[in-house]
Design a protein around this motif. Structure first.
Motif, PDB file in Angstrom:
ATOM      1  N   GLY A 291       0.359   7.541   4.539  1.00 44.42           N
ATOM      2  CA  GLY A 291      -0.243   6.301   4.049  1.00 44.42           C
ATOM      3  C   GLY A 291      -0.574   5.352   5.187  1.00 44.42           C
ATOM      4  N   LEU A 292       0.370   5.198   6.105  1.00 44.16           N
ATOM      5  CA  LEU A 292       0.148   4.305   7.254  1.00 44.16           C
ATOM      6  C   LEU A 292      -1.075   4.754   8.059  1.00 44.16           C
ATOM      7  CD1 LEU A 292       3.737   3.678   8.615  1.00 44.16           C
ATOM      8  CD2 LEU A 292       2.081   1.943   7.912  1.00 44.16           C
ATOM      9  N   VAL A 293      -1.122   6.060   8.326  1.00 46.83           N
ATOM     10  CA  VAL A 293      -2.232   6.582   9.122  1.00 46.83           C
ATOM     11  C   VAL A 293      -3.553   6.301   8.409  1.00 46.83           C
ATOM     12  CG1 VAL A 293      -3.230   8.647  10.150  1.00 46.83           C
ATOM     13  CG2 VAL A 293      -0.730   8.346  10.079  1.00 46.83           C
ATOM     14  N   ILE A 294      -3.594   6.614   7.103  1.00 48.07           N
ATOM     15  CA  ILE A 294      -4.826   6.369   6.325  1.00 48.07           C
ATOM     16  C   ILE A 294      -5.208   4.890   6.421  1.00 48.07           C
ATOM     17  CG2 ILE A 294      -5.819   6.341   4.014  1.00 48.07           C
ATOM     18  CD1 ILE A 294      -4.121   8.766   3.318  1.00 48.07           C
ATOM     19  N   TYR A 295      -4.222   4.027   6.208  1.00 47.25           N
ATOM     20  CA  TYR A 295      -4.482   2.581   6.194  1.00 47.25           C
ATOM     21  C   TYR A 295      -5.101   2.126   7.510  1.00 47.25           C
ATOM     22  CZ  TYR A 295      -3.395  -2.451   5.720  1.00 47.25           C
ATOM     23  OH  TYR A 295      -3.451  -3.813   5.652  1.00 47.25           O
ATOM     24  N   PHE A 296      -4.440   2.456   8.627  1.00 51.35           N
ATOM     25  CA  PHE A 296      -4.921   1.946   9.916  1.00 51.35           C
ATOM     26  C   PHE A 296      -6.232   2.606  10.332  1.00 51.35           C
ATOM     27  CE2 PHE A 296      -0.572   0.352  10.300  1.00 51.35           C
ATOM     28  CZ  PHE A 296      -0.835  -0.929  10.717  1.00 51.35           C
ATOM     29  N   SER A 297      -6.445   3.855   9.922  1.00 48.88           N
ATOM     30  CA  SER A 297      -7.720   4.491  10.257  1.00 48.88           C
ATOM     31  C   SER A 297      -8.850   3.767   9.542  1.00 48.88           C
ATOM     32  CB  SER A 297      -7.696   5.967   9.836  1.00 48.88           C
ATOM     33  OG  SER A 297      -6.448   6.539  10.150  1.00 48.88           O
ATOM     34  N   ILE A 298      -8.651   3.510   8.249  1.00 54.54           N
ATOM     35  CA  ILE A 298      -9.681   2.794   7.482  1.00 54.54           C
ATOM     36  C   ILE A 298      -9.891   1.403   8.078  1.00 54.54           C
ATOM     37  CG2 ILE A 298     -10.168   1.723   5.249  1.00 54.54           C
ATOM     38  CD1 ILE A 298      -8.988   4.170   3.913  1.00 54.54           C
ATOM     39  N   ALA A 299      -8.768   0.774   8.486  1.00 49.89           N
ATOM     40  CA  ALA A 299      -8.869  -0.567   9.095  1.00 49.89           C
ATOM     41  C   ALA A 299      -9.744  -0.509  10.350  1.00 49.89           C
ATOM     42  CB  ALA A 299      -7.473  -1.079   9.439  1.00 49.89           C
ATOM     43  N   ALA A 300      -9.457   0.481  11.211  1.00 56.53           N
ATOM     44  CA  ALA A 300     -10.232   0.616  12.446  1.00 56.53           C
ATOM     45  C   ALA A 300     -11.710   0.751  12.115  1.00 56.53           C
ATOM     46  CB  ALA A 300      -9.738   1.838  13.222  1.00 56.53           C
ATOM     47  N   LEU A 301     -11.991   1.519  11.051  1.00 49.89           N
ATOM     48  CA  LEU A 301     -13.370   1.775  10.637  1.00 49.89           C
ATOM     49  C   LEU A 301     -14.059   0.491  10.177  1.00 49.89           C
ATOM     50  CD1 LEU A 301     -14.454   4.753  10.557  1.00 49.89           C
ATOM     51  CD2 LEU A 301     -14.470   4.525   8.059  1.00 49.89           C
TER      52      LEU A 301
ATOM     53  N   ILE B  80       0.827  -1.204   0.000  1.00 50.29           N
ATOM     54  CA  ILE B  80       0.000   0.000   0.000  1.00 50.29           C
ATOM     55  C   ILE B  80       0.862   1.255   0.000  1.00 50.29           C
ATOM     56  CG2 ILE B  80      -1.529   1.335   1.493  1.00 50.29           C
ATOM     57  CD1 ILE B  80      -2.924  -1.290   2.182  1.00 50.29           C
ATOM     58  N   MET B  81       1.914   1.245   0.831  1.00 48.23           N
ATOM     59  CA  MET B  81       2.748   2.438   0.922  1.00 48.23           C
ATOM     60  C   MET B  81       3.443   2.728  -0.395  1.00 48.23           C
ATOM     61  SD  MET B  81       4.308   2.097   4.746  1.00 48.23           S
ATOM     62  CE  MET B  81       5.667   3.105   4.284  1.00 48.23           C
ATOM     63  N   SER B  82       3.959   1.682  -1.030  1.00 48.91           N
ATOM     64  CA  SER B  82       4.696   1.928  -2.276  1.00 48.91           C
ATOM     65  C   SER B  82       3.762   2.483  -3.354  1.00 48.91           C
ATOM     66  CB  SER B  82       5.345   0.635  -2.770  1.00 48.91           C
ATOM     67  OG  SER B  82       4.343  -0.313  -3.065  1.00 48.91           O
ATOM     68  N   SER B  83       2.507   2.022  -3.366  1.00 47.54           N
ATOM     69  CA  SER B  83       1.570   2.533  -4.381  1.00 47.54           C
ATOM     70  C   SER B  83       1.369   4.028  -4.220  1.00 47.54           C
ATOM     71  CB  SER B  83       0.231   1.814  -4.263  1.00 47.54           C
ATOM     72  OG  SER B  83       0.435   0.425  -4.352  1.00 47.54           O
ATOM     73  N   GLY B  84       1.305   4.486  -2.983  1.00 57.18           N
ATOM     74  CA  GLY B  84       1.174   5.926  -2.751  1.00 57.18           C
ATOM     75  C   GLY B  84       2.388   6.662  -3.288  1.00 57.18           C
ATOM     76  N   GLY B  85       3.585   6.139  -2.988  1.00 60.06           N
ATOM     77  CA  GLY B  85       4.813   6.776  -3.461  1.00 60.06           C
ATOM     78  C   GLY B  85       4.890   6.799  -4.981  1.00 60.06           C
ATOM     79  N   ASN B  86       4.505   5.675  -5.604  1.00 64.66           N
ATOM     80  CA  ASN B  86       4.584   5.615  -7.065  1.00 64.66           C
ATOM     81  C   ASN B  86       3.657   6.620  -7.729  1.00 64.66           C
ATOM     82  OD1 ASN B  86       6.336   3.540  -6.626  1.00 64.66           O
ATOM     83  ND2 ASN B  86       4.907   1.918  -7.202  1.00 64.66           N
ATOM     84  N   SER B  87       2.403   6.689  -7.273  1.00 66.97           N
ATOM     85  CA  SER B  87       1.484   7.649  -7.895  1.00 66.97           C
ATOM     86  C   SER B  87       1.981   9.066  -7.653  1.00 66.97           C
ATOM     87  CB  SER B  87       0.073   7.466  -7.337  1.00 66.97           C
ATOM     88  OG  SER B  87       0.095   7.666  -5.932  1.00 66.97           O
TER      89      SER B  87
END
Lengths: 451, 451
Positions: free
Chosen positions: A434-444, A312-319
């Motif tokens: 990216g990490l923050v977004i990921y874990f926030s969505i996960a919590a949700l 997930i993190m690398s996809s953010g960096g690539n875009s």
């Protein structure tokens, strides 16, 4: 080039048959002492043509090692902008020694040029141009051009000066001159508009832009009172452009720009160019460790989640790096202006959402296939996990595209070169978020089930 | 540029006071119908000067929308290489319609040019050059040049043809011509060496390299029997160089090169340029998920380990992207050849080790400080953890520098453009390996304690 790659080292006769470019390439492959010997024994005119080219490596070392009379003759013969560059390569002692042997006129010209900062018009200009009083006739001027032709770097642009103040009045191209009536005044056949000009401190990149923008063969460099100090010719600009695009690629790669050829850079110099940015990025990236510490309970509960972090993190960096590369150039070419930032933002957000969705679908398929084919067991809530990963990708790729596209604007706004935005920098920028977004969505999505 | 940025839209009189470059910039900001109106009402010579420039956007749409007589006059007046580009922008119907209205000579010239692939010498060459039989006198030639001057894109390079076969014999610069004795034969004053030349299929980047290498103002394009088909001028090459370096930056950013200005690319076209590479990289990056699955027991046992995964992986990618950006340019500039790959490898390995050690020290300090200051508890074996992270960084940064520097060589060896190596690609390449290196070192150092 190929023939010289494999050529046996030739004696001077063989040298004579090569064109300057090939001769230089061959000379660059020689040991210093051998190169010095060749430079000392070549016919002077030939040697001058070779030393006149920036492609010749170690020009300073060679000049310093040559017998003084030959070194002096070369410096006198070379275009003075090039001679200045070569002198600049010497250590103080040699520079003073050799400058002392030069003709007074040359010494003063070089002295002036050496005062200008590198990468400015002043440092790449030549003082060997053609200028005549604006009230001369076409015939007079043509005669003058014929006489001085050999001693001028370019004669294709002729500068017409006010007969009294000697300030630049008009530019006259050689083609218009020879097409003109012999007894007409040069003023009458010259360009109507005020010539495009720069100052000695203008950045070489801007000089290149102007020359290209107005399809010029040379651009005059003026002082405050519009006296012509020198000209920058289109071939100087070609070299400048090549150098600039090298710097841009290296900066985009996340390092300081290097000017010497790769194999000639000292080991420590190389480390220096790379360690700085690498460490800076590392410190930034350390925030990811802190972020991960913050989410470690979630990770402990659902180790599944951690499996997709790098993906997930690398996809953010690539875009982000895609968007940055697009905008760096658009800004450099003036296709996009600072004030257009919001137009870009308005485009990048939907673009990022679509790109993120594409990756999201792929990710869900991947998880579903591994699960259903029994390659790997993501547990009973695997469909929720898939949904989390997909949603995170949409969010992170959108954020990556947006921040990647805005970064060059921010840099330019702050007065930096937009081209100093680098792919690694964007990636670092996006990773933590990216990490923050990921874990926030996960919590949700996974709250109550996995988390 | 600034004055036009803020300028009110001027009437045609105001237009007349602008130089072509500014006029074009302003025209580009107009709505299509307004731009058409201006193009229709400007003095023809002025309009031609504007349409002659590649900087004019929507030239095709404008030509198609203009009254036919004006469109024809413009196409006749423009340099034929530019006219060809404009016709190429039209749809089949308009192209046939307008070609039909052109003079036979022009139509044939454009027809020829349109057959050449884009980005080749043939597609950017002009057929409007000066050539004379090699046995003419200087005076004759000068007269001829004066007569044809207005209708030629460049007159600074004059091509001397064999009087019988009409094959290219020598190149004569205008400066040498005007300096020559009137009754001397042009052959006697011309360059001694065979002119540097290209074929219609030569890549524009190679053309640029040759023009720069030999400091030319124009380079002739020859067919098999050495007849001159046209010339590529230095200003065409400047444009080509700019376009190339844009493509290079975009490719390095991890996307397909785009030619239109950012704000003019269609939304779907933009997605298309980016989605392909992004998905490809995503599929590659998926291997990280598999790798993590493989190591999940280790992670479950020592969640500490996972905290540093993004940090370590990004460092590998960053060092790789640095090395790639360095080598892409060195190869493009010919500073490094394919056969030098091992010299580079021998340099990158120690470089990577030193850079990795620098980061390793920083990382150990970070862990020690957090532990001792009580910010975070990495457990009783925190010093072993710190050692693991540091060792992994040395290994991964070294691997990153090595693979990043070798990638451009591999691409060139496989016949691709080394510049198609992108930062995201290198990062992806290094990420998976990075994980394996990290967990292997962890198993080695933490086996029996944390693992």
């Amino acid at each position: 080039m190929t023939q010289t790659q494999t050529a046996e080292r030739p004696d001077l006769r063989a040298f004579a048959s090569l064109n300057s470019a090939d001769a230089i390439e061959l000379l660059n492959t020689f040991e210093l002492d051998e190169a010095v010997e060749v430079a000392a024994r070549l016919p002077l005119e030939r040697a001058v043509a070779i030393f006149d080219r920036p492609e010749l490596q170690r020009a300073g070392e060679l000049i310093a090692a040559l017998p003084e009379p030959r070194a002096t003759a070369l410096l006198e013969g070379m275009a003075d902008d090039r001679a200045t560059d070569v002198l600049a390569e010497l250590d103080e002692a040699d520079r003073t020694r050799l400058s002392g042997t030069l003709r007074r006129g040359t010494r003063e010209a070089l002295g002036k040029l050496m005062r200008y900062a590198p990468d400015t018009a002043g440092s790449i200009m030549s003082t060997e141009f053609v200028s005549v009083p604006a009230d001369w006739s076409v015939a007079e001027t043509l005669d003058h051009v014929r006489r001085v032709e050999r001693s001028r770097e370019t004669i294709y642009a002729i500068y017409l000066l006010d007969p009294h103040t000697h300030a630049l009045e008009r530019m006259l191209s050689l083609r218009r001159l020879i097409a003109g009536e012999p007894d007409a005044s040069v003023r009458s056949v010259a360009q109507r508009t005020t010539p495009v000009a720069v100052t000695p401190t203008t950045d070489r990149e801007e000089v290149a832009r102007l020359i290209r923008r107005h399809d010029l063969l040379a651009i005059p460099v003026l002082d405050e009172s519009r006296h012509v100090l020198g000209v920058v010719t289109v071939d100087d600009v070609l070299d400048a452009l090549i150098a600039e695009s090298t710097e841009d690629v290296q900066k985009f790669g996340g390092m300081e720009a290097v000017t010497e050829p790769y194999l000639r850079i000292g080991f420590l110099a190389m480390i220096g160019k790379r360690a700085g940015w690498l460490s800076a990025l590392f410190l930034g990236e350390m925030l990811t460790a802190s972020a991960m510490q913050h989410f470690q309970d979630e990770m402990a509960k659902a180790i599944m989640l951690t499996l997709f972090i790098p993906l997930i993190m690398s996809s953010g960096g690539n875009s982000g790096s895609q968007a940055t590369s697009l905008l760096i150039r658009s800004l450099a070419l003036g296709e996009v202006r600072l004030r257009d930032w919001w137009k870009v933002a308005v485009r990048e957000i939907p673009t990022g959402m679509v790109l993120g969705s594409v990756l999201g679908v792929v990710a869900m398929a991947r998880i579903a296939i591994w699960q259903l084919a029994g390659i790997y067991d993501y547990g009973p809530h695997w469909h929720l996990l898939a949904l989390t990963v997909a949603a995170a990708l949409v969010g992170i790729v959108t954020f990556g595209s947006l921040s990647g596209s805005m970064l060059p604007f921010v840099l330019q706004k702050l007065g930096f070169d937009p081209a100093s935005a680098s792919a690694p920098f964007v990636a670092t920028l996006v990773d933590v978020t990216g990490l923050v977004i990921y874990f926030s969505i996960a919590a949700l999505i996974l709250g109550g089930t996995l988390l």
